[in-house]
Design a protein around this motif. Structure first.
Motif, PDB file in Angstrom:
ATOM      1  N   CYS A 274       0.841  -1.206   0.000  1.00 57.09           N
ATOM      2  CA  CYS A 274       0.000   0.000   0.000  1.00 57.09           C
ATOM      3  C   CYS A 274       0.872   1.250   0.000  1.00 57.09           C
ATOM      4  N   ALA A 275       1.830   1.314  -0.915  1.00 51.20           N
ATOM      5  CA  ALA A 275       2.820   2.394  -0.896  1.00 51.20           C
ATOM      6  C   ALA A 275       2.249   3.723  -1.386  1.00 51.20           C
ATOM      7  N   GLY A 276       1.153   3.711  -2.135  1.00 51.38           N
ATOM      8  CA  GLY A 276       0.550   4.963  -2.608  1.00 51.38           C
ATOM      9  C   GLY A 276       1.553   5.789  -3.400  1.00 51.38           C
TER      10      GLY A 276
ATOM     11  N   PRO B  24      -5.625   1.055   3.190  1.00 52.38           N
ATOM     12  CA  PRO B  24      -6.731   1.972   2.895  1.00 52.38           C
ATOM     13  C   PRO B  24      -7.747   1.912   4.034  1.00 52.38           C
TER      14      PRO B  24
ATOM     15  N   GLU C  72       1.777  -1.527  -4.805  1.00 53.52           N
ATOM     16  CA  GLU C  72       0.572  -0.689  -4.923  1.00 53.52           C
ATOM     17  C   GLU C  72      -0.226  -1.243  -6.105  1.00 53.52           C
ATOM     18  N   HIS C  73      -1.563  -1.118  -6.048  1.00 52.41           N
ATOM     19  CA  HIS C  73      -2.299  -1.668  -7.199  1.00 52.41           C
ATOM     20  C   HIS C  73      -2.574  -0.631  -8.285  1.00 52.41           C
TER      21      HIS C  73
ATOM     22  N   LYS D 225       0.090   5.620  -9.592  1.00 47.53           N
ATOM     23  CA  LYS D 225       0.697   6.039  -8.310  1.00 47.53           C
ATOM     24  C   LYS D 225       2.145   5.579  -8.253  1.00 47.53           C
TER      25      LYS D 225
ATOM     26  N   ASP E  44       0.283   0.136   5.225  1.00 48.57           N
ATOM     27  CA  ASP E  44      -0.391   1.414   5.488  1.00 48.57           C
ATOM     28  C   ASP E  44      -1.729   1.341   4.744  1.00 48.57           C
TER      29      ASP E  44
ATOM     30  N   GLY F 279       4.807   8.407   0.276  1.00 49.31           N
ATOM     31  CA  GLY F 279       5.096   9.291   1.417  1.00 49.31           C
ATOM     32  C   GLY F 279       5.983   8.603   2.445  1.00 49.31           C
ATOM     33  N   LYS F 280       5.622   7.356   2.769  1.00 51.43           N
ATOM     34  CA  LYS F 280       6.403   6.648   3.791  1.00 51.43           C
ATOM     35  C   LYS F 280       7.599   5.922   3.173  1.00 51.43           C
TER      36      LYS F 280
ATOM     37  N   ALA G 176       0.618  -4.825  -7.713  1.00 52.23           N
ATOM     38  CA  ALA G 176      -0.070  -6.063  -7.317  1.00 52.23           C
ATOM     39  C   ALA G 176      -1.336  -5.703  -6.560  1.00 52.23           C
ATOM     40  N   ASP G 177      -2.267  -6.656  -6.555  1.00 51.11           N
ATOM     41  CA  ASP G 177      -3.548  -6.448  -5.873  1.00 51.11           C
ATOM     42  C   ASP G 177      -3.573  -7.292  -4.602  1.00 51.11           C
ATOM     43  N   LEU G 178      -3.638  -6.621  -3.472  1.00 52.85           N
ATOM     44  CA  LEU G 178      -3.582  -7.342  -2.190  1.00 52.85           C
ATOM     45  C   LEU G 178      -4.893  -8.031  -1.830  1.00 52.85           C
ATOM     46  N   ASN G 179      -5.900  -7.889  -2.695  1.00 50.97           N
ATOM     47  CA  ASN G 179      -7.114  -8.662  -2.452  1.00 50.97           C
ATOM     48  C   ASN G 179      -6.874 -10.133  -2.739  1.00 50.97           C
TER      49      ASN G 179
ATOM     50  N   PHE H 252      -5.911  -8.029   3.762  1.00 44.47           N
ATOM     51  CA  PHE H 252      -4.553  -7.655   3.328  1.00 44.47           C
ATOM     52  C   PHE H 252      -3.513  -8.215   4.305  1.00 44.47           C
TER      53      PHE H 252
HETATM   54  C1  LIG Z   1      -3.345   4.936   3.002  1.00 48.35           C
HETATM   55  S1  LIG Z   1      -2.918   4.843   1.354  1.00 48.35           S
HETATM   56  C2  LIG Z   1      -1.184   4.678   1.383  1.00 48.35           C
HETATM   57  C3  LIG Z   1      -0.435   5.937   1.642  1.00 48.35           C
HETATM   58  C4  LIG Z   1       1.065   5.790   1.525  1.00 48.35           C
HETATM   59  N1  LIG Z   1       1.576   4.675   2.276  1.00 48.35           N
HETATM   60  C5  LIG Z   1       1.778   7.044   1.954  1.00 48.35           C
HETATM   61  O1  LIG Z   1       2.345   7.091   3.033  1.00 48.35           O
HETATM   62  O2  LIG Z   1       1.763   8.010   1.177  1.00 48.35           O
HETATM   63  C6  LIG Z   1      -3.413   3.218   0.919  1.00 48.35           C
HETATM   64  C7  LIG Z   1      -2.985   2.789  -0.451  1.00 48.35           C
HETATM   65  O3  LIG Z   1      -3.420   1.437  -0.649  1.00 48.35           O
HETATM   66  C8  LIG Z   1      -3.697   1.282  -2.020  1.00 48.35           C
HETATM   67  N2  LIG Z   1      -4.561   0.095  -2.230  1.00 48.35           N
HETATM   68  C9  LIG Z   1      -5.897   0.036  -2.095  1.00 48.35           C
HETATM   69  N3  LIG Z   1      -6.347  -1.194  -2.427  1.00 48.35           N
HETATM   70  C10 LIG Z   1      -5.262  -1.921  -2.779  1.00 48.35           C
HETATM   71  C11 LIG Z   1      -5.086  -3.256  -3.244  1.00 48.35           C
HETATM   72  N4  LIG Z   1      -6.145  -4.064  -3.406  1.00 48.35           N
HETATM   73  N5  LIG Z   1      -3.851  -3.687  -3.495  1.00 48.35           N
HETATM   74  C12 LIG Z   1      -2.782  -2.865  -3.338  1.00 48.35           C
HETATM   75  N6  LIG Z   1      -2.886  -1.583  -2.910  1.00 48.35           N
HETATM   76  C13 LIG Z   1      -4.115  -1.108  -2.639  1.00 48.35           C
HETATM   77  C14 LIG Z   1      -4.362   2.587  -2.406  1.00 48.35           C
HETATM   78  O4  LIG Z   1      -4.283   2.818  -3.807  1.00 48.35           O
HETATM   79  C15 LIG Z   1      -3.586   3.600  -1.590  1.00 48.35           C
HETATM   80  O5  LIG Z   1      -2.565   4.178  -2.343  1.00 48.35           O
END
Ligand SMILES: C[S@@+](CC[C@H](N)C(=O)[O-])C[C@H]1O[C@@H](n2cnc3c(N)ncnc32)[C@H](O)[C@@H]1O
Length: 470
Positions: free
Chosen positions: A282-284, A354, A306-307, A311, A352, A287-288, A332-335, A386
């Motif tokens: 969930c790197a988005g 959603p 990240e999916h 991003k 981190d 930021g982290k 990748a999709d964490l589902n 996840f």
């Molecule tokens: C809270 S945000 C992450 C923020 C990031 N870690 C930061 O510090 O900037 C959660 C992230 O999870 C991603 N996400 C949501 N569903 C996902 C999935 N099924 N597989 C992978 N990533 C997913 C979102 O796109 C989003 O970027």
């Protein structure tokens, strides 16, 4: 009085010339777009960025004040409108309602705008935004509100504390009721009040490029006030920006990242070490991730997962800006479970996840009106899923941090407890985090990191540090 649009002779043809937008009109456009419910404020602002950049610095400041102010105070503004309107709010066209919200926000919350100017510009907006037939209604309602301010009263606290506080602090009723139940009246009010505050701009010194004294010297010409946060080394509050952050040389050179203090604590809780292999699930936008690379002295390997491909592309740009060369991206999709050949690969994993985002309403006030009680459980189920998919990827003795920007128990300890029940080979890693003086003030009895906007003046986060025992 507003000025009529200036004539621009000698310019390219009207087809090519786009007049500079006006702050109120731009704010109305954004508020109207939000009504469709299809995009978040962040996404709309990003799409409208070129328009915003054409505003003068003064107009840009007014635009931000109006958009964020109206969204923060929406319930309160709507209650005022309802007190003066001869029809229900639900029956009003969204543009008319937003024009009234904008005008009342200026009248009730902005000292420097004369009420008559707020009314006149509201009427002009109605004409410019194709609701000219409502100009008379808008004018009459606003003038009555100015003439008879006492007609609006907050709901009587003796009849319903929830209704009273919900309207007083502009918080959805269901959220106010849940915060009062959990935190008590006073703390709930403080928390709700904090969602209406303008959050500080917090930056993290990028140690891969410079140390704090160098950064402060580099920013001195661009920022009026820089206040290092004593309890959090490398973190600085900045205030009085003389230009947008993305135009500052120190930013372009990658000397700092914008990141709230609570988000910085999360990476410290994971505490990655040089030469380790780390997964930032969930790197988005990273930021982290950048902070993790810094804590590892840019040695070792970080996989940013990240999916959303777009991003990851931006994350890679950000890593380049910061000079973090150990980051690789992976879509990748964490589902779904990840391939098993990667099992027991990582020394540390950050999830981190959603979430409802109810801990960051100061930054995303639109989320107040979109979030629903039932969403919290939906997010919690996804977070649990996840965690389950990532658990096999951690080596025995490795560390996994689960974090969310939400203070709601269903998305916090309930997720961790459910995960631990199903994974007896994991445990809360309490002692290591408690040994860190920076983290200690934010840890509860079970070792969970909790930050609250009203208590710590940072975003509301929850994070749990777990370790794999077998
Ligand atoms: C809270 S945000 C992450 C923020 C990031 N870690 C930061 O510090 O900037 C959660 C992230 O999870 C991603 N996400 C949501 N569903 C996902 C999935 N099924 N597989 C992978 N990533 C997913 C979102 O796109 C989003 O970027």
């Amino acid at each position: 009085m507003t000025h009529p649009p200036r004539m621009h002779s000698g310019r390219p043809s009207a087809r090519h010339f786009r007049p500079a937008p006006d702050a109120r009109s731009a704010a109305l456009t954004v508020l109207n777009r939000l009504e469709s419910g299809r995009s978040t404020l962040d996404a709309i602002l990003e799409a409208e960025d070129s328009c915003r950049r054409r505003l003068s610095p003064r107009d840009r400041a007014l635009f931000n004040q109006l958009v964020y102010g109206v969204l923060r105070w929406r319930l309160r503004l709507d209650s005022v409108i309802a007190a003066y309107a001869d029809r229900s709010i639900e029956k009003m066209a969204p543009t008319v309602l937003n024009i009234l919200r904008l005008a009342l926000f200026q009248i009730l919350f902005m000292d420097r705008i004369p009420p008559s100017a707020a009314v006149n510009t509201a009427v002009n907006l109605a004409r410019a935004h194709k609701v000219a037939q409502a100009a008379g209604f808008i004018n009459a309602l606003l003038r009555t509100a100015l003439r008879e301010p006492d007609r609006f009263r907050l709901p009587d606290a003796a009849v319903s504390t929830v209704d009273h506080l919900a309207v007083a602090t502009s918080t959805p009723h269901w959220l106010m009721a849940r915060w009062i139940d959990r935190l008590g009246l006073e703390a709930a009010r403080q928390l709700a009040d904090s969602t209406n505050e303008i959050p500080p701009i917090t930056i993290r010194c990028n140690r891969l490029k410079n140390d704090l004294p160098d950064l402060i010297a580099a920013l001195a010409g661009d920022v009026e006030r820089l206040a290092p946060i004593e309890r959090l080394p490398g973190a600085v509050h900045m205030d009085g920006l003389k230009k947008p952050i993305f135009r500052m040389k120190a930013f372009i050179d990658g000397r700092f990242a914008v990141q709230d203090a609570a988000a910085q604590l999360v990476s410290l809780l994971l505490s990655p070490q040089p030469d380790e292999t780390v997964l930032d699930a969930c790197a988005g936008l990273g930021g982290k991730t950048g902070h993790l690379a810094q804590l590892m002295d840019n040695r070792g390997r970080i996989v940013a997962l990240e999916h959303v491909a777009a991003k990851l592309a931006r994350l890679a740009d950000e890593a380049r800006r910061l000079g973090a060369t150990i980051i690789e991206t992976r879509q990748a999709d964490l589902n779904r479970a990840l391939p098993t050949d990667e099992h027991a690969l990582y020394d540390r994993i950050l999830i981190d996840a959603p979430c409802s985002g109810l801990g960051v309403l100061r930054r995303n006030p639109d989320a107040k009106w979109v979030a629903r009680k039932q969403d919290i459980r939906r997010f919690a189920d996804r977070q649990h899923r996840f965690l389950g998919h990532l658990a096999p990827l951690l080596r025995v003795g490795g560390v996994m941090v689960f974090s969310v920007c939400s203070m709601e128990p269903e998305e916090n300890e309930a997720v961790v407890d459910r995960f631990l029940k199903n994974h007896p080979n994991f445990a809360i890693d309490h002692r290591k985090s408690a040994a860190e003086t920076v983290l200690r003030p934010f840890l509860d009895k079970r070792g969970f990191l909790r930050t609250f906007p009203h208590l710590h003046h940072m975003d509301g986060f929850f994070a749990a540090r777990l370790t794999r025992t077998g």
